[in-house]
Write a protein that holds these residues in place. Sequence first.
Motif, PDB file in Angstrom:
ATOM      1  N   THR A   8       0.829  -1.196   0.000  1.00  0.00           N
ATOM      2  CA  THR A   8       0.000   0.000   0.000  1.00  0.00           C
ATOM      3  C   THR A   8       0.870   1.255   0.000  1.00  0.00           C
ATOM      4  O   THR A   8       2.081   1.189   0.197  1.00  0.00           O
ATOM      5  CB  THR A   8      -0.872   0.085   1.259  1.00  0.00           C
ATOM      6  N   THR A   9       0.202   2.408  -0.202  1.00  0.00           N
ATOM      7  CA  THR A   9       0.901   3.682  -0.086  1.00  0.00           C
ATOM      8  C   THR A   9       0.695   4.275   1.297  1.00  0.00           C
ATOM      9  O   THR A   9       0.718   5.489   1.461  1.00  0.00           O
ATOM     10  CB  THR A   9       0.370   4.685  -1.122  1.00  0.00           C
ATOM     11  N   ALA A  10       0.496   3.411   2.291  1.00  0.00           N
ATOM     12  CA  ALA A  10       0.202   3.917   3.638  1.00  0.00           C
ATOM     13  C   ALA A  10       1.306   4.834   4.147  1.00  0.00           C
ATOM     14  O   ALA A  10       1.063   5.671   5.004  1.00  0.00           O
ATOM     15  CB  ALA A  10      -0.002   2.761   4.602  1.00  0.00           C
ATOM     16  N   MET A  36      -8.773   8.059  -3.786  1.00  0.00           N
ATOM     17  CA  MET A  36      -8.737   9.424  -3.251  1.00  0.00           C
ATOM     18  C   MET A  36     -10.089   9.865  -2.712  1.00  0.00           C
ATOM     19  O   MET A  36     -10.474  11.024  -2.852  1.00  0.00           O
ATOM     20  CB  MET A  36      -8.302  10.412  -4.335  1.00  0.00           C
ATOM     21  N   GLY A  37     -10.841   8.964  -2.160  1.00  0.00           N
ATOM     22  CA  GLY A  37     -12.149   9.344  -1.653  1.00  0.00           C
ATOM     23  C   GLY A  37     -12.682   8.144  -0.906  1.00  0.00           C
ATOM     24  O   GLY A  37     -12.633   8.049   0.308  1.00  0.00           O
ATOM     25  N   TYR A  38     -13.096   7.186  -1.692  1.00  0.00           N
ATOM     26  CA  TYR A  38     -13.592   5.912  -1.175  1.00  0.00           C
ATOM     27  C   TYR A  38     -12.564   5.311  -0.211  1.00  0.00           C
ATOM     28  O   TYR A  38     -12.891   4.903   0.890  1.00  0.00           O
ATOM     29  CB  TYR A  38     -13.785   5.007  -2.377  1.00  0.00           C
ATOM     30  N   MET A  39     -11.302   5.265  -0.640  1.00  0.00           N
ATOM     31  CA  MET A  39     -10.186   4.900   0.226  1.00  0.00           C
ATOM     32  C   MET A  39      -9.290   6.122   0.302  1.00  0.00           C
ATOM     33  O   MET A  39      -9.351   6.993  -0.568  1.00  0.00           O
ATOM     34  CB  MET A  39      -9.345   3.785  -0.393  1.00  0.00           C
ATOM     35  N   SER A  40      -8.406   6.156   1.288  1.00  0.00           N
ATOM     36  CA  SER A  40      -7.472   7.274   1.309  1.00  0.00           C
ATOM     37  C   SER A  40      -6.060   6.840   0.946  1.00  0.00           C
ATOM     38  O   SER A  40      -5.139   7.622   0.996  1.00  0.00           O
ATOM     39  CB  SER A  40      -7.493   7.943   2.675  1.00  0.00           C
ATOM     40  N   ILE A  41      -5.902   5.543   0.593  1.00  0.00           N
ATOM     41  CA  ILE A  41      -4.586   5.072   0.168  1.00  0.00           C
ATOM     42  C   ILE A  41      -4.742   4.210  -1.077  1.00  0.00           C
ATOM     43  O   ILE A  41      -5.846   3.763  -1.398  1.00  0.00           O
ATOM     44  CB  ILE A  41      -3.888   4.220   1.257  1.00  0.00           C
ATOM     45  N   PHE A  42      -3.628   4.000  -1.785  1.00  0.00           N
ATOM     46  CA  PHE A  42      -3.625   3.040  -2.884  1.00  0.00           C
ATOM     47  C   PHE A  42      -3.173   1.711  -2.323  1.00  0.00           C
ATOM     48  O   PHE A  42      -2.278   1.643  -1.494  1.00  0.00           O
ATOM     49  CB  PHE A  42      -2.655   3.503  -3.979  1.00  0.00           C
ATOM     50  N   ASN A  46      -6.969  -3.023   4.726  1.00  0.00           N
ATOM     51  CA  ASN A  46      -6.915  -1.562   4.828  1.00  0.00           C
ATOM     52  C   ASN A  46      -8.301  -0.944   4.736  1.00  0.00           C
ATOM     53  O   ASN A  46      -8.528   0.139   5.265  1.00  0.00           O
ATOM     54  CB  ASN A  46      -6.024  -0.997   3.730  1.00  0.00           C
ATOM     55  N   GLY A  47      -9.210  -1.618   4.040  1.00  0.00           N
ATOM     56  CA  GLY A  47     -10.570  -1.120   3.945  1.00  0.00           C
ATOM     57  C   GLY A  47     -11.255  -1.084   5.307  1.00  0.00           C
ATOM     58  O   GLY A  47     -12.096  -0.231   5.568  1.00  0.00           O
ATOM     59  N   VAL A  48     -10.880  -2.022   6.180  1.00  0.00           N
ATOM     60  CA  VAL A  48     -11.440  -2.046   7.534  1.00  0.00           C
ATOM     61  C   VAL A  48     -11.016  -0.779   8.270  1.00  0.00           C
ATOM     62  O   VAL A  48     -11.834  -0.107   8.900  1.00  0.00           O
ATOM     63  CB  VAL A  48     -10.956  -3.300   8.302  1.00  0.00           C
ATOM     64  N   PHE A  49      -9.726  -0.427   8.150  1.00  0.00           N
ATOM     65  CA  PHE A  49      -9.233   0.770   8.843  1.00  0.00           C
ATOM     66  C   PHE A  49      -9.928   2.021   8.301  1.00  0.00           C
ATOM     67  O   PHE A  49     -10.232   2.936   9.054  1.00  0.00           O
ATOM     68  CB  PHE A  49      -7.711   0.905   8.683  1.00  0.00           C
ATOM     69  N   GLU A  50     -10.156   2.034   6.973  1.00  0.00           N
ATOM     70  CA  GLU A  50     -10.825   3.195   6.364  1.00  0.00           C
ATOM     71  C   GLU A  50     -12.232   3.372   6.941  1.00  0.00           C
ATOM     72  O   GLU A  50     -12.628   4.469   7.311  1.00  0.00           O
ATOM     73  CB  GLU A  50     -10.948   3.008   4.845  1.00  0.00           C
ATOM     74  N   GLU A  56      -4.577   9.013  10.622  1.00  0.00           N
ATOM     75  CA  GLU A  56      -6.009   8.780  10.766  1.00  0.00           C
ATOM     76  C   GLU A  56      -6.336   7.286  10.721  1.00  0.00           C
ATOM     77  O   GLU A  56      -7.213   6.811  11.437  1.00  0.00           O
ATOM     78  CB  GLU A  56      -6.752   9.515   9.653  1.00  0.00           C
ATOM     79  N   LEU A  57      -5.615   6.543   9.866  1.00  0.00           N
ATOM     80  CA  LEU A  57      -5.840   5.097   9.778  1.00  0.00           C
ATOM     81  C   LEU A  57      -5.164   4.386  10.941  1.00  0.00           C
ATOM     82  O   LEU A  57      -5.743   3.488  11.563  1.00  0.00           O
ATOM     83  CB  LEU A  57      -5.299   4.553   8.450  1.00  0.00           C
ATOM     84  N   ALA A  58      -3.932   4.785  11.239  1.00  0.00           N
ATOM     85  CA  ALA A  58      -3.188   4.108  12.311  1.00  0.00           C
ATOM     86  C   ALA A  58      -3.944   4.223  13.633  1.00  0.00           C
ATOM     87  O   ALA A  58      -3.979   3.279  14.420  1.00  0.00           O
ATOM     88  CB  ALA A  58      -1.792   4.706  12.433  1.00  0.00           C
ATOM     89  N   SER A  59      -4.576   5.389  13.854  1.00  0.00           N
ATOM     90  CA  SER A  59      -5.226   5.613  15.144  1.00  0.00           C
ATOM     91  C   SER A  59      -6.462   4.740  15.335  1.00  0.00           C
ATOM     92  O   SER A  59      -7.051   4.723  16.402  1.00  0.00           O
ATOM     93  CB  SER A  59      -5.607   7.081  15.297  1.00  0.00           C
ATOM     94  N   THR A  60      -6.863   3.998  14.296  1.00  0.00           N
ATOM     95  CA  THR A  60      -7.998   3.086  14.459  1.00  0.00           C
ATOM     96  C   THR A  60      -7.551   1.740  15.037  1.00  0.00           C
ATOM     97  O   THR A  60      -8.373   0.968  15.505  1.00  0.00           O
ATOM     98  CB  THR A  60      -8.701   2.786  13.119  1.00  0.00           C
ATOM     99  N   ILE A  61      -6.236   1.474  14.944  1.00  0.00           N
ATOM    100  CA  ILE A  61      -5.748   0.121  15.236  1.00  0.00           C
ATOM    101  C   ILE A  61      -5.368  -0.002  16.704  1.00  0.00           C
ATOM    102  O   ILE A  61      -4.306   0.461  17.132  1.00  0.00           O
ATOM    103  CB  ILE A  61      -4.557  -0.229  14.328  1.00  0.00           C
ATOM    104  N   LEU A  62      -6.238  -0.629  17.464  1.00  0.00           N
ATOM    105  CA  LEU A  62      -6.016  -0.782  18.901  1.00  0.00           C
ATOM    106  C   LEU A  62      -4.805  -1.671  19.159  1.00  0.00           C
ATOM    107  O   LEU A  62      -3.919  -1.323  19.928  1.00  0.00           O
ATOM    108  CB  LEU A  62      -7.277  -1.367  19.541  1.00  0.00           C
TER     109      LEU A  62
END
Lengths: 305, 369
Positions: free
Chosen positions: A122-124, A220-226, B237-241, B271-277
């Motif tokens: 990912t691009t996290a 860029m909306g639905y997800m915030s990363i690739f 990653n979709g879960v974190f989103e 924002e994503l990292a802060s979801t992960i307990l």
Amino acid sequence: MANIMDSFLSAGFLFIVIRVGVPLLYASMSAYVASIAGIPNIAVEGIMIFGALFGVYFSAITGSAWLGLLGVIMIGVIMALVMAFFTMKMNANPIMIGIALNLFATDFSVWLLMLWTGTKGTTATLPSKVLPTVDIPVIKDIPVIGEIISGHYFLTYVCVALAVFIYVLVYKTPFGLRMKACGLDEHAAESVGIKVNKVRLIAIIFSAILAALGGAYLSMGYMSIFSSNMTASRGWTGIAANAVGGGNFLIVVLTTVVFSFAQGIVNRLALTALPSELVNIIPYVCVMLAMIFLSIKNMQKEKSK
Amino acid sequence: MKKFLSMLLVAVLAFGMVACGSNDTPDAGNDGAGEGSDVTSVRILLPHIGDQSYMDVTANAAKLLSEKYGEAMDVQVVEMGDDEADWEPANMQAADEGHDIIISGNWQYEGAMLAVAEQYPEIKYLNFDYSSAEANSLPNVYAITYAAHEIGYLTGVVAGVKSQTGIIGGVVGQNNAGMNQFMAGYIQGAADANPEIKVIITYVGSYTDPATAKEQTQQMLTAGADIVWGCAGGSGNGVFEAVAEARKTNDTIWALGVDTDQYVSMSAQPELASTILTSGLKNCDIAITSAVTAMLEGTAPFGTQEMLGYAEGAVGLAENDYYLANMTEEELAAVKALTDKVLDGTTKVVDELAEPGVFDKYYAQYGLK
């Protein structure tokens, strides 16, 4: 089971259908625009992947989602020019070029990911930006309708606007007529003075931008990363919808809406005890049924001639 | 035009040669270690590194080993490439170089390693994540694997303790026994923490479709779940989103990660990292280090297979500062009370692979109707 049926009739469900349907509509519009001008674009999936990746990358290095979106359009144009160069200048088979671009995009995007982030997933690690969601004033306060059509991502409304634009372009303008002429018979079109290559070039560029926007919608909306290969065959679903439409834009859109409903239903049914394999095939069964319907229709047309 | 084509051809050939060249010389500077030398020569063969997950944790064993043994060990990671056809030649080459210990394995590429291991009985092999017990019974192969069901249990305990609504979710990549091994443990752990717990499990059907995983998570949250475990590779990653969006209005909603400490690997996206307990961990690096130690001390049971779990430190929970800051004293104590029972063996975690059908049994009992 009864409350599941209820949930399908709720405003929230229609909101979800729109949310999952937008990338499919981008893909089917992309396939449509290219195919009516006579250059089938089967690279929709690959261009979507690039759109998704470059949107994230450009927004991360520029710090602005809007510049990221500009990058998405740019990468769409570049992909279109590559396709146009090989199909029109070098006379290569557009299907082969499409396959090549799809394979290229799948692996090259992972390589770029590795280069930019040091990871293949990912691009996290990139500080990328997302495009805003839009609350439509006045409409958002109307019960039910406001719930369904307000509060979507920016690119959702762009998608709807582009759909209207395509309809007007193809059915109401001389340029649209020229596009269809190029698609039906390029020699006939040429004989009446249409610059076939120019029309097709514009169509391909437009098609690729649509696909790239569909990708950007995901990242860029639905997800915030690739995330690698995140388009997950949505481009192919769009191509199938276009095939069902057979050149009629309204049928293409209608088919896409059916696919979107199918996908929305799948997401809702995933929570039930129904076997997931069975549920997950619903959209594909819809594609199959649509294709069968299409070929029956064609056969009848052949007979009546 | 011809000139352009010939240039293109030259470029392609040159590029191809460079690419092959870099592939074929994983270990050009083999410093003569191996037989007869004081230095123990170890090679870790992986298809690739850089996934910030499983492969990288495994490759980290090289670092741990050289820290532990210093000059006495020459340990290097070799990237075999993702092309299956290259795995056996890569193993063959490593064996020809005469190393003392070769580490590879995993269900995907253990075949390539075992085929070569059979021809080189003098080299000791470590399969760091075996799947087929039968194939791994060669006298020079020591095979280990990780108690995935215990990872599930530990994560489930946290979910059960932390959930306020009494409903938790699990978003899973594929519906298969390997993944349900995680999930059966997850449900058992959650139920031990809260006997009233209700669980929702969904299968994305893909490890690379975060958009669908996000939709499924949103459906779970709508159904009342407040803790969701993403156990689906890239789809996770979709879960974190989804949880990040939900946390804007309700910060008692949490996501859980898997395999590596995903709070750390997501840190560039706060924002994503802060979801992960917390995350359920597979500590391949620690497990490999202790396995190599056992091999050097001569205590490793070659020809047999071992499953390493929580008690051996091979799996665990990511107890980072963020986790500690967001758990109350009572919650931490409740988690410890239950996980300690796995440590001392009082709690036996159910294993879908050893006991097929146990997941279905648990899900039928605790699944949200």
